[in-house]
Design a protein around this motif. Structure first.
Motif, PDB file in Angstrom:
ATOM      1  N   VAL A  90      28.000  45.444  28.439  1.00  0.00           N
ATOM      2  CA  VAL A  90      28.286  44.295  29.292  1.00  0.00           C
ATOM      3  C   VAL A  90      29.140  44.731  30.475  1.00  0.00           C
ATOM      4  O   VAL A  90      30.147  45.416  30.300  1.00  0.00           O
ATOM      5  N   GLN A  91      28.724  44.347  31.674  1.00  0.00           N
ATOM      6  CA  GLN A  91      29.510  44.570  32.883  1.00  0.00           C
ATOM      7  C   GLN A  91      30.308  43.304  33.163  1.00  0.00           C
ATOM      8  O   GLN A  91      29.728  42.229  33.310  1.00  0.00           O
ATOM      9  N   LEU A  92      31.620  43.440  33.227  1.00  0.00           N
ATOM     10  CA  LEU A  92      32.490  42.305  33.520  1.00  0.00           C
ATOM     11  C   LEU A  92      32.805  42.262  35.007  1.00  0.00           C
ATOM     12  O   LEU A  92      32.856  43.296  35.669  1.00  0.00           O
ATOM     13  N   LYS A  93      33.043  41.059  35.496  1.00  0.00           N
ATOM     14  CA  LYS A  93      33.485  40.932  36.883  1.00  0.00           C
ATOM     15  C   LYS A  93      34.901  41.477  36.963  1.00  0.00           C
ATOM     16  O   LYS A  93      35.748  41.160  36.139  1.00  0.00           O
ATOM     17  N   GLU A  94      35.140  42.309  37.955  1.00  0.00           N
ATOM     18  CA  GLU A  94      36.465  42.879  38.142  1.00  0.00           C
ATOM     19  C   GLU A  94      37.173  42.063  39.213  1.00  0.00           C
ATOM     20  O   GLU A  94      36.616  41.826  40.289  1.00  0.00           O
ATOM     21  N   ASP A  95      38.401  41.607  38.907  1.00  0.00           N
ATOM     22  CA  ASP A  95      39.100  40.824  39.923  1.00  0.00           C
ATOM     23  C   ASP A  95      39.473  41.738  41.088  1.00  0.00           C
ATOM     24  O   ASP A  95      39.515  42.958  40.975  1.00  0.00           O
ATOM     25  N   ARG A  96      39.737  41.128  42.219  1.00  0.00           N
ATOM     26  CA  ARG A  96      39.939  41.903  43.455  1.00  0.00           C
ATOM     27  C   ARG A  96      41.123  42.861  43.365  1.00  0.00           C
ATOM     28  O   ARG A  96      41.038  43.991  43.808  1.00  0.00           O
ATOM     29  N   LEU A  97      42.228  42.407  42.793  1.00  0.00           N
ATOM     30  CA  LEU A  97      43.405  43.267  42.693  1.00  0.00           C
ATOM     31  C   LEU A  97      43.105  44.483  41.829  1.00  0.00           C
ATOM     32  O   LEU A  97      43.432  45.613  42.197  1.00  0.00           O
ATOM     33  N   ALA A  98      42.461  44.277  40.710  1.00  0.00           N
ATOM     34  CA  ALA A  98      42.117  45.398  39.821  1.00  0.00           C
ATOM     35  C   ALA A  98      41.178  46.373  40.531  1.00  0.00           C
ATOM     36  O   ALA A  98      41.312  47.592  40.375  1.00  0.00           O
ATOM     37  N   ALA A  99      40.252  45.864  41.315  1.00  0.00           N
ATOM     38  CA  ALA A  99      39.317  46.728  42.044  1.00  0.00           C
ATOM     39  C   ALA A  99      40.051  47.578  43.078  1.00  0.00           C
ATOM     40  O   ALA A  99      39.765  48.774  43.226  1.00  0.00           O
ATOM     41  N   VAL A 100      41.008  46.993  43.775  1.00  0.00           N
ATOM     42  CA  VAL A 100      41.780  47.722  44.782  1.00  0.00           C
ATOM     43  C   VAL A 100      42.603  48.814  44.100  1.00  0.00           C
ATOM     44  O   VAL A 100      42.634  49.967  44.550  1.00  0.00           O
ATOM     45  N   VAL A 101      43.274  48.472  43.016  1.00  0.00           N
ATOM     46  CA  VAL A 101      44.096  49.449  42.292  1.00  0.00           C
ATOM     47  C   VAL A 101      43.224  50.584  41.769  1.00  0.00           C
ATOM     48  O   VAL A 101      43.565  51.766  41.903  1.00  0.00           O
ATOM     49  N   ARG A 102      42.081  50.255  41.168  1.00  0.00           N
ATOM     50  CA  ARG A 102      41.176  51.277  40.640  1.00  0.00           C
ATOM     51  C   ARG A 102      40.701  52.210  41.750  1.00  0.00           C
ATOM     52  O   ARG A 102      40.677  53.432  41.595  1.00  0.00           O
ATOM     53  N   ALA A 103      40.352  51.655  42.915  1.00  0.00           N
ATOM     54  CA  ALA A 103      39.887  52.468  44.044  1.00  0.00           C
ATOM     55  C   ALA A 103      40.989  53.400  44.538  1.00  0.00           C
ATOM     56  O   ALA A 103      40.729  54.575  44.840  1.00  0.00           O
ATOM     57  N   GLN A 104      42.221  52.899  44.612  1.00  0.00           N
ATOM     58  CA  GLN A 104      43.341  53.730  45.056  1.00  0.00           C
ATOM     59  C   GLN A 104      43.612  54.863  44.073  1.00  0.00           C
ATOM     60  O   GLN A 104      43.841  56.003  44.475  1.00  0.00           O
ATOM     61  N   LEU A 105      43.573  54.563  42.791  1.00  0.00           N
ATOM     62  CA  LEU A 105      43.788  55.600  41.779  1.00  0.00           C
ATOM     63  C   LEU A 105      42.693  56.658  41.830  1.00  0.00           C
ATOM     64  O   LEU A 105      42.964  57.859  41.699  1.00  0.00           O
ATOM     65  N   GLU A 106      41.463  56.230  42.034  1.00  0.00           N
ATOM     66  CA  GLU A 106      40.347  57.173  42.142  1.00  0.00           C
ATOM     67  C   GLU A 106      40.518  58.060  43.371  1.00  0.00           C
ATOM     68  O   GLU A 106      40.283  59.264  43.317  1.00  0.00           O
ATOM     69  N   LYS A 107      40.942  57.479  44.483  1.00  0.00           N
ATOM     70  CA  LYS A 107      41.164  58.247  45.713  1.00  0.00           C
ATOM     71  C   LYS A 107      42.264  59.292  45.503  1.00  0.00           C
ATOM     72  O   LYS A 107      42.110  60.445  45.903  1.00  0.00           O
ATOM     73  N   GLN A 108      43.350  58.905  44.846  1.00  0.00           N
ATOM     74  CA  GLN A 108      44.434  59.839  44.570  1.00  0.00           C
ATOM     75  C   GLN A 108      43.962  60.972  43.657  1.00  0.00           C
ATOM     76  O   GLN A 108      44.321  62.128  43.858  1.00  0.00           O
ATOM     77  N   ARG A 109      43.168  60.646  42.655  1.00  0.00           N
ATOM     78  CA  ARG A 109      42.643  61.654  41.738  1.00  0.00           C
ATOM     79  C   ARG A 109      41.785  62.664  42.494  1.00  0.00           C
ATOM     80  O   ARG A 109      41.906  63.873  42.302  1.00  0.00           O
ATOM     81  N   GLN A 110      40.934  62.170  43.396  1.00  0.00           N
ATOM     82  CA  GLN A 110      40.069  63.049  44.172  1.00  0.00           C
ATOM     83  C   GLN A 110      40.871  63.951  45.096  1.00  0.00           C
ATOM     84  O   GLN A 110      40.557  65.134  45.272  1.00  0.00           O
ATOM     85  N   GLU A 111      41.931  63.408  45.703  1.00  0.00           N
ATOM     86  CA  GLU A 111      42.771  64.202  46.595  1.00  0.00           C
ATOM     87  C   GLU A 111      43.475  65.317  45.852  1.00  0.00           C
ATOM     88  O   GLU A 111      43.647  66.420  46.373  1.00  0.00           O
ATOM     89  N   ARG A 112      43.907  65.049  44.615  1.00  0.00           N
ATOM     90  CA  ARG A 112      44.560  66.089  43.807  1.00  0.00           C
ATOM     91  C   ARG A 112      43.600  67.208  43.423  1.00  0.00           C
ATOM     92  O   ARG A 112      43.998  68.350  43.294  1.00  0.00           O
ATOM     93  N   GLU A 113      42.341  66.867  43.251  1.00  0.00           N
ATOM     94  CA  GLU A 113      41.339  67.853  42.853  1.00  0.00           C
ATOM     95  C   GLU A 113      40.916  68.761  43.994  1.00  0.00           C
ATOM     96  O   GLU A 113      40.346  69.811  43.771  1.00  0.00           O
ATOM     97  N   GLU A 114      41.142  68.340  45.238  1.00  0.00           N
ATOM     98  CA  GLU A 114      40.730  69.132  46.409  1.00  0.00           C
ATOM     99  C   GLU A 114      41.620  70.306  46.670  1.00  0.00           C
ATOM    100  O   GLU A 114      42.659  70.515  46.336  1.00  0.00           O
TER     101      GLU A 114
END
Length: 114
Positions: A90-114
């Motif tokens: 099941v795919q749940l709707k992600e609220d906007r705040l959670a989506a923003v936080v998840r995107a920021q965390l993913e961006k930080q993770r990618q930057e650390r890997e570079e």
């Protein structure tokens, strides 16, 4: 053996009894799905997307009326009306705040890997 329901994007899962609704299984897994009608299928707040390979009950007339054939064709279902018949994702709707936080965390993770 009881089928497993996986809730994305949280990737939480719970074993469910055949015939149990997605909404009830989510509550046992402490996965929040909004609803206001007490599981009667009248508020449409508990819409979720069920992945195509999931084994769930067919939509009944009430659900068809409430969310429409087009939404059903895209995998949208009412969690309070959809019963588990086997392995389900099941795919749940992600609220906007959670989506923003998840995107920021993913961006930080990618930057650390570079």
């Amino acid at each position: 053996m009881m089928p497993k329901i996986t809730f994305a994007p949280a990737m939480r899962y719970v074993e469910a009894r055949v015939g149990e609704t997605i909404l009830r299984a989510a509550a046992r897994a402490r996965v929040a799905i909004s609803q206001r009608c007490g599981g009667k299928g009248t508020c449409t707040m508990c819409k979720v997307k069920v992945e195509p390979d999931s084994l769930v009950s067919p939509a009944q007339e009430r659900e068809k009326r409430m969310i429409g054939e087009d939404n059903l064709a895209c995998g949208m279902r009412l969690a309070c009306q959809t019963q588990v018949q086997g392995e389900t994702r099941v795919q749940l709707k992600e609220d906007r705040l959670a989506a923003v936080v998840r995107a920021q965390l993913e961006k930080q993770r990618q930057e650390r890997e570079e």
